[in-house]
Scaffold this motif. Structure first.
Motif, PDB file in Angstrom:
ATOM      1  N   ALA A  38      96.535  53.816 -40.752  1.00 59.44           N
ATOM      2  CA  ALA A  38      95.741  52.632 -41.060  1.00 59.44           C
ATOM      3  C   ALA A  38      96.309  51.878 -42.265  1.00 59.44           C
ATOM      4  O   ALA A  38      96.385  50.641 -42.258  1.00 59.44           O
ATOM      5  CB  ALA A  38      94.288  53.032 -41.316  1.00 59.44           C
ATOM      6  N   LEU A  39      96.730  52.620 -43.283  1.00 61.30           N
ATOM      7  CA  LEU A  39      97.333  51.988 -44.450  1.00 61.30           C
ATOM      8  C   LEU A  39      98.634  51.274 -44.088  1.00 61.30           C
ATOM      9  O   LEU A  39      98.910  50.172 -44.574  1.00 61.30           O
ATOM     10  CB  LEU A  39      97.596  53.033 -45.532  1.00 61.30           C
ATOM     11  CG  LEU A  39      96.367  53.599 -46.249  1.00 61.30           C
ATOM     12  CD1 LEU A  39      96.771  54.747 -47.169  1.00 61.30           C
ATOM     13  CD2 LEU A  39      95.656  52.517 -47.048  1.00 61.30           C
ATOM     14  N   GLN A  42      98.029  47.996 -42.362  1.00 53.76           N
ATOM     15  CA  GLN A  42      97.652  46.934 -43.298  1.00 53.76           C
ATOM     16  C   GLN A  42      98.873  46.304 -43.959  1.00 53.76           C
ATOM     17  O   GLN A  42      98.853  45.123 -44.310  1.00 53.76           O
ATOM     18  CB  GLN A  42      96.725  47.511 -44.371  1.00 53.76           C
ATOM     19  CG  GLN A  42      95.359  47.914 -43.868  1.00 53.76           C
ATOM     20  CD  GLN A  42      94.534  48.636 -44.933  1.00 53.76           C
ATOM     21  OE1 GLN A  42      94.926  48.696 -46.101  1.00 53.76           O
ATOM     22  NE2 GLN A  42      93.410  49.192 -44.530  1.00 53.76           N
ATOM     23  N   ARG A  43      99.932  47.089 -44.095  1.00 53.39           N
ATOM     24  CA  ARG A  43     101.134  46.603 -44.780  1.00 53.39           C
ATOM     25  C   ARG A  43     102.284  46.343 -43.800  1.00 53.39           C
ATOM     26  O   ARG A  43     103.438  46.198 -44.212  1.00 53.39           O
ATOM     27  CB  ARG A  43     101.578  47.618 -45.834  1.00 53.39           C
ATOM     28  CG  ARG A  43     100.547  47.869 -46.922  1.00 53.39           C
ATOM     29  CD  ARG A  43     101.101  48.791 -47.978  1.00 53.39           C
ATOM     30  NE  ARG A  43     102.214  48.188 -48.709  1.00 53.39           N
ATOM     31  CZ  ARG A  43     102.983  48.850 -49.594  1.00 53.39           C
ATOM     32  NH1 ARG A  43     102.738  50.119 -49.846  1.00 53.39           N
ATOM     33  NH2 ARG A  43     103.975  48.234 -50.209  1.00 53.39           N
TER      34      ARG A  43
END
Length: 387
Positions: A38-39, A42-43
């Motif tokens: 998920a992180l 986001q990036r």
């Protein structure tokens, strides 16, 4: 204190035994893998904007580096990433780069140095980056770390770098690295395979890892109770790196009380097989690739004919290994997956075995070396000036 269970044990009991953090960090891996993905999603745009110009350089070289378990993350990935990227990808430990930099760094080869680090404060990790900066003319840094305050994270924020900061919970508080290993390995796999592509795979990977933890924790506890004196982990190609990490976990958590060895199924015959006796447990990581798997099966058949080992266990995502069900750790849902996607479910059982072996020996898994001769972040390393 709640009555939450970790690896089948109450947290209050785990705290008394000195194993609460180790148990938590093994058990949290499926959730941390999902959180890591998920992180990264986001990036995603930032990652792609950083990486693509580097990969477009003619003759670019990618070095995966770290110390100890962090180095083994690179060993688990390098062959698979080289094939996926069509680029030169090598796993070279910081402990090698630092002691002989002129043997490894190439001044005129564009290089991406990928540094893994749980704390990001190991002396060799920092020194490897500084030596690379000095010796390589075209250099970029990708840092994958669990500690936002570590030295590596600061290097990754430089003008030619990028820092992939993993969830805080992966900054394992236990002596031995578990969720930090799996999530750093996963992050690198996703970054270089395409974060969006892995978004389609993370559910199956996390589910399989959770299934192994849930189903095989009591099995590994029972295996630990059998009292083996020697444990051998075997795996082909990327699984040789996983075998190395598995052996290290057992060595660390038993404070060196058990003899451990790693090799490939083919390499094992060339001398190392002499370790096998009636006190030896052998664990074989099976490939999903049909050609490679044929060599895994050959060795398993040979070990059964020899009948010298106390027990042989197969870790497999496919049926047909020819062992009794009680001697298989079967990973569900990944029978058609690429081998690199098996790393996360495969490592769970060896981690759990090491945990219960530590308890069996009366040690504290969170800090098995009470004397302090080895430490969570390595100490006593003197970095010499390169002249």
């Amino acid at each position: 204190m709640t009555d939450t269970l970790q690896l089948g044990l109450d947290e209050a009991e785990l705290e008394r035994l000195g194993g609460l953090w180790t148990a938590r960090e093994i058990a949290q891996q499926p959730a941390m893998l999902r959180e890591t993905q998920a992180l990264l999603m986001q990036r995603r745009a930032e990652i792609e904007a950083f990486l693509q110009p580097i990969l477009d350089q003619a003759g670019v070289r990618i070095i995966l580096t770290g110390a100890g378990t962090s180095a083994f993350a690179g060993e688990c990935l390098a062959p698979a990433l080289a094939r996926r990227l069509g680029r030169r990808v090598e796993a070279i430990a910081t402990t090698d780069l630092v002691c002989a930099p002129h043997l490894y760094f190439e001044a005129d080869t564009p290089t991406l140095l990928v540094s893994f680090g749980r704390s990001g404060n190991s002396p060799e990790s920092v020194a490897a980056i500084e030596l690379a900066d000095r010796l390589v003319s075209t250099l970029n840094h990708l840092v994958i770390t669990c500690n936002a305050d570590g030295a590596l994270a600061r290097y990754g924020q430089g003008p030619r770098g990028m820092n992939i900061q993993l969830p805080e919970a992966t900054h394992d508080r236990s002596f031995a690295m578990t969720s930090s290993f799996s999530c750093m390995t996963y992050a690198a796999l996703a970054v270089f395979s395409g974060v969006a592509a892995l978004d389609q795979r993370i559910d199956g990977i996390a589910r399989a890892t959770q299934a192994v933890i849930a189903q095989y924790t009591p099995v590994m506890q029972a295996v630990a109770g059998e009292g083996y004196q020697r444990v051998v982990y075997l795996g082909s190609h990327i699984f040789k790196g996983l075998a190395r990490e598995s052996g290290l976990k057992l060595l660390e958590l038993t404070n060196g009380a058990l003899v451990t060895m790693f090799d490939s199924p083919l390499g094992f015959r060339h001398g190392p097989k002499t370790i096998v006796n009636d006190q030896t447990l052998i664990v074989v990581f099976f490939s999903n690739d049909a050609y490679t798997r044929s060599y895994d099966v050959d060795l398993l058949d040979e070990l059964r004919r020899d009948n010298d080992a106390a027990r042989v266990i197969a870790v497999t995502a496919q049926d047909g290994v020819g062992l009794a069900e009680t001697d298989q750790i079967k990973v569900p849902g990944l029978a058609d997956a690429d081998d690199v996607e098996l790393l996360f479910a495969y490592i769970a059982a060896p981690q759990i075995l090491a945990f219960f072996e530590s308890l069996r020996l009366g040690l504290k898994p969170d800090k098995p070396n009470a004397a302090g001769t080895v430490n969570r972040v390595v100490q006593g390393v003197r970095i010499h000036e390169l002249t």
